[in-house]
Design an enzyme around this catalytic site. Structure first.
Site, PDB file in Angstrom:
ATOM      1  N   ASP A   1       0.832  -1.196   0.036  1.00 23.42           N
ATOM      2  CA  ASP A   1      -0.043  -0.016  -0.023  1.00 23.42           C
ATOM      3  C   ASP A   1       1.046   1.230   0.084  1.00 23.42           C
ATOM      4  O   ASP A   1       2.002   1.174   0.523  1.00 23.42           O
ATOM      5  CB  ASP A   1      -1.037   0.107   1.191  1.00 23.42           C
ATOM      6  CG  ASP A   1      -2.022   0.885   0.866  1.00 23.42           C
ATOM      7  OD1 ASP A   1      -2.868   0.576   0.363  1.00 23.42           O
ATOM      8  OD2 ASP A   1      -2.126   1.975   1.628  1.00 23.42           O
ATOM      9  N   THR A   2       0.407   2.239  -0.627  1.00 23.56           N
ATOM     10  CA  THR A   2       1.088   3.509  -0.961  1.00 23.56           C
ATOM     11  C   THR A   2       0.199   4.626  -0.303  1.00 23.56           C
ATOM     12  O   THR A   2      -0.888   4.966  -0.860  1.00 23.56           O
ATOM     13  CB  THR A   2       1.569   3.794  -2.300  1.00 23.56           C
ATOM     14  OG1 THR A   2       2.355   2.671  -2.668  1.00 23.56           O
ATOM     15  CG2 THR A   2       2.614   5.113  -2.484  1.00 23.56           C
TER      16      THR A   2
END
Length: 190
Positions: A71-72
């Site tokens: 996830d970013t």
């Protein structure tokens, strides 16, 4: 060289990055609640999401392959900037990022039945000053609509970036050096 894995992500950018370093993988679709839990710090939030995605993928596959989740997020002044909900939200984000630096945090988790490991990579990204015309024109490209923080460094949004301190690939969505080490360590411990 690498173990075969499943990727718990619909991101075409993550697929391209894994292909770039020749990781054999299949895709597993997962649906994870991305709501924040209380006053969660940005690093804790993104790390929890990466682990939740990997775990959901592993459960879906009945732990048949190690599953990579990632996830970013974009963080400015300790506030997480998600995907813009509309043009006004996007404009607000771009005004916050204009002429200053922010953090991009990408967490990666690798999960199997018997073990899990992961990491979180922080990269500083600095934007030049943006005019209202810059912001409006970028929105019209359609690129910002599904991007954390409202921009894609690997696309047209890259023209706003005048400096980066850290991992470019992490800003795109998967830190290659750290992912390489995660997979190598995983294989050595198998």
């Amino acid at each position: 060289m690498y173990p075969e894995i499943a990727l718990a992500s619909a991101s075409p950018r993550r697929r391209e990055l894994l292909q770039q370093i020749a990781v054999p993988f299949t895709i597993v679709q997962v649906d994870v609640d991305e709501s924040m839990q209380g006053a969660e710090a940005p690093e804790a939030y993104v790390t929890r999401l990466a682990k939740a995605k990997a775990k959901a993928g592993a459960e879906k596959l009945h732990y048949g392959l190690p599953v990579l989740g990632a996830d970013t997020i974009v963080v400015v002044d300790q506030h997480i900037l998600g995907k813009p909900v509309d043009q006004a939200d996007f404009s607000r984000m771009m005004q916050l990022l204009s002429g200053r630096c922010h953090q991009v945090l990408t967490a990666v988790a690798l999960v199997s039945r018997s073990k899990s490991s992961g990491c979180c990579v922080s990269t500083e990204v600095c934007f030049r000053s943006l005019s209202p015309a810059d912001i409006a024109a970028y929105w019209q490209t359609g690129e910002p609509h599904d991007k954390a923080g409202g921009y894609g460094i690997q696309g047209q949004g890259g023209r706003f970036v005048h400096k980066i301190n850290g991992s470019y690939s992490a800003v795109v969505g998967l830190p290659l050096s750290e992912t390489d080490m995660l997979l190598r360590n995983w294989q050595e411990q198998a």
